[in-house]
Design a protein around this motif. Structure first.
Motif, PDB file in Angstrom:
ATOM      1  N   GLY A  25      37.901  38.685  29.668  1.00 18.88           N
ATOM      2  CA  GLY A  25      36.809  39.492  30.179  1.00 18.88           C
ATOM      3  C   GLY A  25      37.016  40.070  31.560  1.00 18.88           C
ATOM      4  N   VAL A  26      38.259  40.108  32.015  1.00 27.60           N
ATOM      5  CA  VAL A  26      38.569  40.628  33.338  1.00 27.60           C
ATOM      6  C   VAL A  26      38.967  42.094  33.218  1.00 27.60           C
ATOM      7  CG1 VAL A  26      40.113  40.382  35.326  1.00 27.60           C
ATOM      8  CG2 VAL A  26      39.288  38.354  34.134  1.00 27.60           C
ATOM      9  N   SER A  27      38.528  42.904  34.159  1.00 30.46           N
ATOM     10  CA  SER A  27      38.869  44.324  34.184  1.00 30.46           C
ATOM     11  C   SER A  27      40.239  44.517  34.828  1.00 30.46           C
ATOM     12  CB  SER A  27      37.807  45.080  34.981  1.00 30.46           C
ATOM     13  OG  SER A  27      38.160  46.432  35.117  1.00 30.46           O
ATOM     14  N   VAL A  28      41.126  45.231  34.132  1.00 33.39           N
ATOM     15  CA  VAL A  28      42.464  45.490  34.663  1.00 33.39           C
ATOM     16  C   VAL A  28      42.811  46.964  34.515  1.00 33.39           C
ATOM     17  CG1 VAL A  28      43.351  43.167  34.255  1.00 33.39           C
ATOM     18  CG2 VAL A  28      43.601  44.886  32.494  1.00 33.39           C
ATOM     19  N   THR A  29      43.594  47.460  35.461  1.00 32.48           N
ATOM     20  CA  THR A  29      44.116  48.818  35.411  1.00 32.48           C
ATOM     21  C   THR A  29      45.610  48.734  35.661  1.00 32.48           C
ATOM     22  OG1 THR A  29      42.045  49.687  36.304  1.00 32.48           O
ATOM     23  CG2 THR A  29      43.974  51.126  36.402  1.00 32.48           C
ATOM     24  N   LEU A  30      46.401  49.256  34.732  1.00 35.65           N
ATOM     25  CA  LEU A  30      47.850  49.276  34.899  1.00 35.65           C
ATOM     26  C   LEU A  30      48.227  50.533  35.661  1.00 35.65           C
ATOM     27  CD1 LEU A  30      50.652  48.085  34.333  1.00 35.65           C
ATOM     28  CD2 LEU A  30      50.618  49.288  32.141  1.00 35.65           C
ATOM     29  N   ARG A  31      48.782  50.340  36.825  1.00 35.65           N
ATOM     30  CA  ARG A  31      49.269  51.454  37.643  1.00 35.65           C
ATOM     31  C   ARG A  31      50.727  51.691  37.290  1.00 35.65           C
ATOM     32  NH1 ARG A  31      46.748  49.851  43.517  1.00 35.65           N
ATOM     33  NH2 ARG A  31      44.583  50.250  42.962  1.00 35.65           N
ATOM     34  N   GLN A  32      51.106  52.955  37.233  1.00 35.90           N
ATOM     35  CA  GLN A  32      52.455  53.298  36.774  1.00 35.90           C
ATOM     36  C   GLN A  32      53.516  53.314  37.866  1.00 35.90           C
ATOM     37  OE1 GLN A  32      53.329  53.568  33.528  1.00 35.90           O
ATOM     38  NE2 GLN A  32      51.231  52.917  33.171  1.00 35.90           N
ATOM     39  N   SER A  33      53.177  53.743  39.079  1.00 30.72           N
ATOM     40  CA  SER A  33      54.219  53.932  40.076  1.00 30.72           C
ATOM     41  C   SER A  33      53.772  53.433  41.445  1.00 30.72           C
ATOM     42  CB  SER A  33      54.594  55.403  40.155  1.00 30.72           C
ATOM     43  OG  SER A  33      55.660  55.591  41.034  1.00 30.72           O
ATOM     44  N   PRO A  42      35.030  40.552  37.184  1.00 33.96           N
ATOM     45  CA  PRO A  42      33.830  41.149  36.602  1.00 33.96           C
ATOM     46  C   PRO A  42      32.532  40.570  37.169  1.00 33.96           C
ATOM     47  CG  PRO A  42      34.828  39.633  35.047  1.00 33.96           C
ATOM     48  CD  PRO A  42      35.771  39.747  36.223  1.00 33.96           C
ATOM     49  N   ASP A  43      32.588  39.395  37.767  1.00 33.11           N
ATOM     50  CA  ASP A  43      31.391  38.773  38.347  1.00 33.11           C
ATOM     51  C   ASP A  43      31.162  39.199  39.790  1.00 33.11           C
ATOM     52  OD1 ASP A  43      30.887  37.426  35.972  1.00 33.11           O
ATOM     53  OD2 ASP A  43      32.139  35.722  36.574  1.00 33.11           O
ATOM     54  N   ALA A  44      32.180  39.810  40.398  1.00 35.30           N
ATOM     55  CA  ALA A  44      32.071  40.273  41.783  1.00 35.30           C
ATOM     56  C   ALA A  44      32.962  41.498  41.924  1.00 35.30           C
ATOM     57  CB  ALA A  44      32.506  39.176  42.751  1.00 35.30           C
ATOM     58  N   ALA A  45      32.453  42.636  41.473  1.00 38.49           N
ATOM     59  CA  ALA A  45      33.263  43.851  41.370  1.00 38.49           C
ATOM     60  C   ALA A  45      33.906  44.274  42.694  1.00 38.49           C
ATOM     61  CB  ALA A  45      32.431  44.993  40.804  1.00 38.49           C
ATOM     62  N   MET A  46      33.389  43.800  43.806  1.00 38.35           N
ATOM     63  CA  MET A  46      33.983  44.145  45.094  1.00 38.35           C
ATOM     64  C   MET A  46      35.288  43.385  45.339  1.00 38.35           C
ATOM     65  SD  MET A  46      32.012  46.400  46.523  1.00 38.35           S
ATOM     66  CE  MET A  46      32.433  46.327  48.242  1.00 38.35           C
ATOM     67  N   PHE A  47      35.539  42.342  44.548  1.00 35.19           N
ATOM     68  CA  PHE A  47      36.737  41.533  44.739  1.00 35.19           C
ATOM     69  C   PHE A  47      37.787  41.916  43.707  1.00 35.19           C
ATOM     70  CE2 PHE A  47      39.331  37.634  44.396  1.00 35.19           C
ATOM     71  CZ  PHE A  47      39.745  37.579  45.709  1.00 35.19           C
ATOM     72  N   SER A  48      38.936  42.317  44.199  1.00 30.82           N
ATOM     73  CA  SER A  48      40.030  42.651  43.293  1.00 30.82           C
ATOM     74  C   SER A  48      41.349  42.252  43.933  1.00 30.82           C
ATOM     75  CB  SER A  48      40.015  44.143  42.951  1.00 30.82           C
ATOM     76  OG  SER A  48      40.225  44.912  44.109  1.00 30.82           O
ATOM     77  N   GLY A  88      37.505  32.397  41.903  1.00 25.71           N
ATOM     78  CA  GLY A  88      36.382  31.490  42.080  1.00 25.71           C
ATOM     79  C   GLY A  88      36.266  30.373  41.067  1.00 25.71           C
ATOM     80  N   GLY A  89      37.369  29.957  40.486  1.00 21.07           N
ATOM     81  CA  GLY A  89      37.340  28.787  39.647  1.00 21.07           C
ATOM     82  C   GLY A  89      37.118  29.024  38.178  1.00 21.07           C
ATOM     83  N   ARG A  90      36.999  30.279  37.756  1.00 24.32           N
ATOM     84  CA  ARG A  90      36.822  30.550  36.339  1.00 24.32           C
ATOM     85  C   ARG A  90      38.091  30.186  35.584  1.00 24.32           C
ATOM     86  NH1 ARG A  90      35.664  36.471  35.463  1.00 24.32           N
ATOM     87  NH2 ARG A  90      35.550  35.723  33.352  1.00 24.32           N
ATOM     88  N   THR A  91      37.948  29.686  34.379  1.00 21.14           N
ATOM     89  CA  THR A  91      39.081  29.385  33.514  1.00 21.14           C
ATOM     90  C   THR A  91      38.780  29.894  32.136  1.00 21.14           C
ATOM     91  OG1 THR A  91      38.237  27.199  32.971  1.00 21.14           O
ATOM     92  CG2 THR A  91      39.825  27.329  34.794  1.00 21.14           C
ATOM     93  N   HIS A  92      39.826  29.951  31.321  1.00 16.97           N
ATOM     94  CA  HIS A  92      39.682  30.420  29.945  1.00 16.97           C
ATOM     95  C   HIS A  92      38.906  29.381  29.145  1.00 16.97           C
ATOM     96  CE1 HIS A  92      40.587  32.429  26.251  1.00 16.97           C
ATOM     97  NE2 HIS A  92      41.216  31.382  25.769  1.00 16.97           N
ATOM     98  N   GLY A  93      38.042  29.861  28.261  1.00 11.92           N
ATOM     99  CA  GLY A  93      37.389  28.940  27.369  1.00 11.92           C
ATOM    100  C   GLY A  93      35.937  28.941  27.396  1.00 11.92           C
TER     101      GLY A  93
END
Length: 93
Positions: A25-33, A42-48, A88-93
């Motif tokens: 559920g995490v937002s990712v963007t693949l940058r090419q260059s 996703p819980d704190a959109a200001m943090f990336s 922030g401590g989130r894990t899969h599951g």
């Protein structure tokens, strides 16, 4: 001029990590260059974080934006878990 095969290798490994993060559920963007992932909590959109990968004598590794390596590319699931812990401590599951 970028090293073609090396850039394709990076994109492949980053794509595997992107898939693991998207499954969590995490937002990712693949940058090419240069190839890198922009990962947004996703819980704190200001943090990336920007993650890339690098070839070292011991193999290929995922690397934080500040240069520290944190996981071998053979374990994208473990890398995704490390990123979530940083968010922030989130894990899969």
């Amino acid at each position: 001029m970028p090293d073609g095969p090396r850039e394709h290798t990076r994109t492949y490994f980053l794509g595997r990590l992107a898939r693991e993060l998207e499954l969590r559920g995490v937002s990712v963007t693949l940058r090419q260059s240069p190839p890198s992932l922009r990962v947004t909590d996703p819980d704190a959109a200001m943090f990336s974080e920007t993650v890339d990968c690098v070839s070292l004598p011991g193999g290929w590794f995922y690397r934080w934006s500040w240069g520290d390596v944190f996981e071998r590319v053979e374990d994208p699931s473990g890398a995704a878990d490390r990123i979530l812990r940083m968010f922030g401590g989130r894990t899969h599951g």
